[in-house]
Design a protein around this motif. Structure first.
Motif, PDB file in Angstrom:
ATOM      1  N   ARG A  59       0.858  -1.174   0.000  1.00 17.09           N
ATOM      2  CA  ARG A  59       0.000   0.000   0.000  1.00 17.09           C
ATOM      3  C   ARG A  59       0.896   1.226   0.000  1.00 17.09           C
ATOM      4  O   ARG A  59       2.093   1.129   0.263  1.00 17.09           O
ATOM      5  CB  ARG A  59      -0.983  -0.016   1.176  1.00 17.09           C
ATOM      6  N   ARG A  60       0.345   2.355  -0.293  1.00 18.59           N
ATOM      7  CA  ARG A  60       1.138   3.574  -0.488  1.00 18.59           C
ATOM      8  C   ARG A  60       2.062   3.892   0.681  1.00 18.59           C
ATOM      9  O   ARG A  60       3.202   4.286   0.484  1.00 18.59           O
ATOM     10  CB  ARG A  60       0.212   4.750  -0.768  1.00 18.59           C
ATOM     11  N   SER A  61       1.608   3.703   1.910  1.00 16.22           N
ATOM     12  CA  SER A  61       2.407   4.121   3.072  1.00 16.22           C
ATOM     13  C   SER A  61       3.655   3.270   3.303  1.00 16.22           C
ATOM     14  O   SER A  61       4.507   3.643   4.101  1.00 16.22           O
ATOM     15  CB  SER A  61       1.552   4.141   4.333  1.00 16.22           C
ATOM     16  N   VAL A  62       3.808   2.139   2.600  1.00 12.20           N
ATOM     17  CA  VAL A  62       5.036   1.337   2.742  1.00 12.20           C
ATOM     18  C   VAL A  62       5.850   1.300   1.441  1.00 12.20           C
ATOM     19  O   VAL A  62       6.797   0.535   1.330  1.00 12.20           O
ATOM     20  CB  VAL A  62       4.744  -0.103   3.233  1.00 12.20           C
ATOM     21  N   GLY A  67       7.739   2.780  -6.202  1.00 14.60           N
ATOM     22  CA  GLY A  67       6.418   2.176  -6.153  1.00 14.60           C
ATOM     23  C   GLY A  67       6.438   0.728  -5.685  1.00 14.60           C
ATOM     24  O   GLY A  67       5.449   0.009  -5.827  1.00 14.60           O
ATOM     25  N   THR A  68       7.565   0.279  -5.130  1.00 14.44           N
ATOM     26  CA  THR A  68       7.666  -1.075  -4.585  1.00 14.44           C
ATOM     27  C   THR A  68       7.687  -0.981  -3.063  1.00 14.44           C
ATOM     28  O   THR A  68       7.881   0.095  -2.498  1.00 14.44           O
ATOM     29  CB  THR A  68       8.947  -1.781  -5.088  1.00 14.44           C
ATOM     30  N   VAL A  69       7.484  -2.119  -2.393  1.00 18.05           N
ATOM     31  CA  VAL A  69       7.522  -2.127  -0.936  1.00 18.05           C
ATOM     32  C   VAL A  69       8.944  -1.789  -0.490  1.00 18.05           C
ATOM     33  O   VAL A  69       9.917  -2.385  -0.955  1.00 18.05           O
ATOM     34  CB  VAL A  69       7.067  -3.486  -0.360  1.00 18.05           C
ATOM     35  N   TYR A 105      18.485  -8.207  -0.678  1.00 17.82           N
ATOM     36  CA  TYR A 105      17.312  -7.889  -1.485  1.00 17.82           C
ATOM     37  C   TYR A 105      17.545  -8.483  -2.864  1.00 17.82           C
ATOM     38  O   TYR A 105      18.484  -8.113  -3.556  1.00 17.82           O
ATOM     39  CB  TYR A 105      17.112  -6.378  -1.541  1.00 17.82           C
ATOM     40  N   THR A 106      16.696  -9.408  -3.255  1.00 15.49           N
ATOM     41  CA  THR A 106      16.953 -10.203  -4.454  1.00 15.49           C
ATOM     42  C   THR A 106      16.059  -9.877  -5.642  1.00 15.49           C
ATOM     43  O   THR A 106      16.345 -10.318  -6.754  1.00 15.49           O
ATOM     44  CB  THR A 106      16.811 -11.697  -4.105  1.00 15.49           C
ATOM     45  N   ALA A 107      14.970  -9.152  -5.411  1.00 13.56           N
ATOM     46  CA  ALA A 107      14.065  -8.775  -6.497  1.00 13.56           C
ATOM     47  C   ALA A 107      13.174  -7.631  -6.013  1.00 13.56           C
ATOM     48  O   ALA A 107      13.107  -7.356  -4.822  1.00 13.56           O
ATOM     49  CB  ALA A 107      13.206  -9.970  -6.930  1.00 13.56           C
ATOM     50  N   LYS A 108      12.508  -6.964  -6.948  1.00 11.21           N
ATOM     51  CA  LYS A 108      11.604  -5.877  -6.582  1.00 11.21           C
ATOM     52  C   LYS A 108      10.362  -6.434  -5.868  1.00 11.21           C
ATOM     53  O   LYS A 108       9.801  -7.438  -6.295  1.00 11.21           O
ATOM     54  CB  LYS A 108      11.166  -5.097  -7.817  1.00 11.21           C
ATOM     55  N   ALA A 109       9.939  -5.745  -4.825  1.00  7.00           N
ATOM     56  CA  ALA A 109       8.760  -6.138  -4.054  1.00  7.00           C
ATOM     57  C   ALA A 109       7.548  -5.434  -4.634  1.00  7.00           C
ATOM     58  O   ALA A 109       7.091  -4.414  -4.127  1.00  7.00           O
ATOM     59  CB  ALA A 109       8.963  -5.790  -2.584  1.00  7.00           C
ATOM     60  N   THR A 110       6.999  -5.993  -5.713  1.00  7.73           N
ATOM     61  CA  THR A 110       5.948  -5.329  -6.494  1.00  7.73           C
ATOM     62  C   THR A 110       4.529  -5.772  -6.148  1.00  7.73           C
ATOM     63  O   THR A 110       3.588  -5.392  -6.838  1.00  7.73           O
ATOM     64  CB  THR A 110       6.189  -5.584  -7.993  1.00  7.73           C
TER      65      THR A 110
END
Length: 158
Positions: A59-62, A67-69, A105-110
Motif C-alpha cells: 500500500r502507499r504508506s510502505v 512504487g515497490t515495498v 534484497y533479491t528482487a523488486k517487491a511489487t
C-alpha cells in the motif's frame, strides 16, 4: 504452550468468528503489543513452533519512490514474523532478544509480500545461545524478494 500460541489457536478456531476474522484479530493484537509493527499492518496467516508467516500488504504508506515495498518495511515484516516465531517456539525457561539481521534484497517487491520465519526445534534446546532464524519475503508470484537471517541471543530466564 506459550500465551501467543494459545491465543493464535483460540482466535483461529472460534466457530462463530471463523479462522479469517480470528487471524485478523490476532494480527491486530500482535501489532498493538509491539507498536512499530503496526506500520506494515502485518496479517498473520500461519503460526506454529518453528514457523511463522504473515503478509505485508503493498500500500502507499510502505512504498518507496519506485512504487515497490520499501526495504525497511520488508525488514519490519521479517522481524514481526521472527518475533512471533520466537514467542511460540522458545522453551518457557528461556528468553530471547534479537542481536542482528543480515538480509539480501533479491528482487523488486511489487506485490503484497509474504514474510516467512523458520527455525529447527533443536536450536532452542541446545547450549549455544546464538539462534539463527531463517527469514525470507516472497511476492505473490513466488519470487523471493528478500532473504536472510535474524540472529537471536537466547539465555536462561533468571
Amino acid at each position: 504452550m506459550s500465551q501467543a500460541l494459545a491465543l493464535w489457536q483460540r482466535a483461529t478456531s472460534l466457530p462463530v468468528v471463523g479462522a479469517s476474522l480470528g487471524r485478523r484479530a490476532f494480527s491486530f493484537g500482535f501489532a498493538q503489543k509491539a507498536p512499530y509493527f503496526r506500520t506494515v499492518r502485518p496479517r498473520f496467516t500461519e503460526l506454529r513452533p518453528d514457523h511463522a508467516e504473515l503478509v505485508v500488504p503493498k500500500r502507499r504508506s510502505v512504498q518507496n519512490h519506485l512504487g515497490t515495498v520499501h526495504a525497511i518495511a520488508l525488514c519490519n515484516g521479517l522481524e514481526a514474523a521472527m518475533g512471533a516465531l520466537a514467542e511460540v517456539s522458545i522453551p518457557a525457561d528461556k528468553r530471547w532478544i534479537p542481536r542482528g539481521m543480515e538480509v539480501a534484497y533479491t528482487a523488486k517487491a511489487t506485490s503484497d509480500i509474504t514474510c516467512i520465519a523458520e527455525t529447527d526445534r533443536g536450536q532452542w534446546t541446545g547450549d549455544d545461545p546464538d539462534v539463527p532464524v531463517r527469514v525470507r519475503g516472497v511476492r505473490d508470484d513466488g519470487t523471493v524478494v528478500v532473504e536472510g537471517v535474524i540472529r537471536l541471543w537466547v539465555t536462561p530466564r533468571r
